[in-house]
Design a protein around this motif. Structure first.
Motif, short mmCIF file in Angstrom:
data_model
loop_
_atom_site.label_atom_id
_atom_site.label_comp_id
_atom_site.label_asym_id
_atom_site.label_seq_id
_atom_site.Cartn_x
_atom_site.Cartn_y
_atom_site.Cartn_z
N THR A 4 0.84 -1.18 0.00
CA THR A 4 0.00 0.00 0.00
C THR A 4 0.88 1.23 0.00
O THR A 4 1.79 1.35 0.81
CB THR A 4 -0.89 0.01 1.26
OG1 THR A 4 -1.62 -1.20 1.29
CG2 THR A 4 -1.84 1.18 1.25
N VAL A 6 1.64 5.10 0.71
CA VAL A 6 1.22 6.07 1.71
C VAL A 6 1.67 7.46 1.30
O VAL A 6 2.53 7.62 0.45
CB VAL A 6 1.80 5.67 3.10
CG1 VAL A 6 1.39 6.64 4.17
CG2 VAL A 6 1.32 4.28 3.46
N ARG A 21 0.79 4.41 9.85
CA ARG A 21 -0.07 3.55 9.03
C ARG A 21 -1.38 3.35 9.77
O ARG A 21 -1.40 3.23 10.98
CB ARG A 21 0.61 2.22 8.82
CG ARG A 21 -0.30 1.21 8.23
CD ARG A 21 0.42 0.36 7.26
NE ARG A 21 -0.59 -0.49 6.64
CZ ARG A 21 -0.60 -0.74 5.38
NH1 ARG A 21 0.30 -0.25 4.60
NH2 ARG A 21 -1.51 -1.52 4.88
N TRP A 49 -4.13 5.24 14.03
CA TRP A 49 -2.77 5.31 13.51
C TRP A 49 -1.83 4.42 14.29
O TRP A 49 -1.92 4.30 15.51
CB TRP A 49 -2.24 6.74 13.60
CG TRP A 49 -2.86 7.68 12.63
CD1 TRP A 49 -3.80 8.63 12.90
CD2 TRP A 49 -2.60 7.75 11.23
NE1 TRP A 49 -4.14 9.29 11.75
CE2 TRP A 49 -3.43 8.78 10.70
CE3 TRP A 49 -1.78 7.06 10.36
CZ2 TRP A 49 -3.42 9.13 9.36
CZ3 TRP A 49 -1.77 7.40 9.02
CH2 TRP A 49 -2.59 8.43 8.54
N LEU A 97 -4.12 -5.10 8.87
CA LEU A 97 -3.59 -4.07 7.99
C LEU A 97 -4.40 -4.12 6.71
O LEU A 97 -4.66 -5.20 6.18
CB LEU A 97 -2.11 -4.34 7.64
CG LEU A 97 -1.10 -4.26 8.76
CD1 LEU A 97 0.27 -4.66 8.23
CD2 LEU A 97 -1.04 -2.87 9.35
N SER A 141 5.74 0.92 2.30
CA SER A 141 4.74 -0.12 2.23
C SER A 141 5.03 -1.13 3.33
O SER A 141 6.18 -1.32 3.73
CB SER A 141 4.73 -0.80 0.86
OG SER A 141 5.95 -1.44 0.61
#
Length: 144
Positions: A4, A6, A21, A49, A97, A141
């Protein structure tokens, strides 16, 4: 494993969002099943978070979140942080996640929400993950 992307950052230091994250914490399914079998309702998951901390040997969650989730304490654990040595309660928590599924982890609880985080991901979890930090582009990631 899916990765992913960010938020990007500019400048010499990553922004908070480049080091954090979104994470979801849940009561372990086995513990929730016991509550359901007794006619109760397990607590809702908590999303917030998580700070990635490559200098931390142990991962942790906020102690208020541990209480909110009704996590059982598995015992005390000796820890050493920026404030020096101490002990913290250990808990088993289910961590989700986005895009990477869920996993059970043994974590400690501490006061984290003052910093805006519900969890801290240390090297005990990171060593089981694929963690890629792209400094020039300000992204990372994390997947397992």
């Amino acid at each position: 494993m899916r990765r992913t992307r960010v938020t990007n950052y500019k400048g010499s230091r990553p922004s908070a969002s480049a080091r954090q994250r979104v994470i979801t914490l849940e009561m372990p399914k086995a513990q929730a099943d016991v509550i359901i079998a007794a006619g109760g309702t397990p607590p809702n998951s908590v999303t917030g978070w998580a700070l990635i901390d490559t200098g931390a040997n142990v991962s942790g969650i906020d102690e208020q979140v541990a209480a909110q989730l009704g996590l059982q304490t598995t015992g005390p654990k000796k820890v050493h942080g920026i404030g020096g040595p101490g002990t913290a309660n250990e808990h088993i928590v289910q961590i989700r996640l986005s895009g990477s599924g869920t996993a059970l982890w043994l974590v400690v609880s501490a006061k984290l929400q003052g910093a805006g985080n519900i969890a801290l991901i240390g090297t005990d979890i990171l060593t089981e993950c694929v963690f890629v930090f792209d400094g020039p582009n300000g992204t990372f990631s994390l997947s397992w």
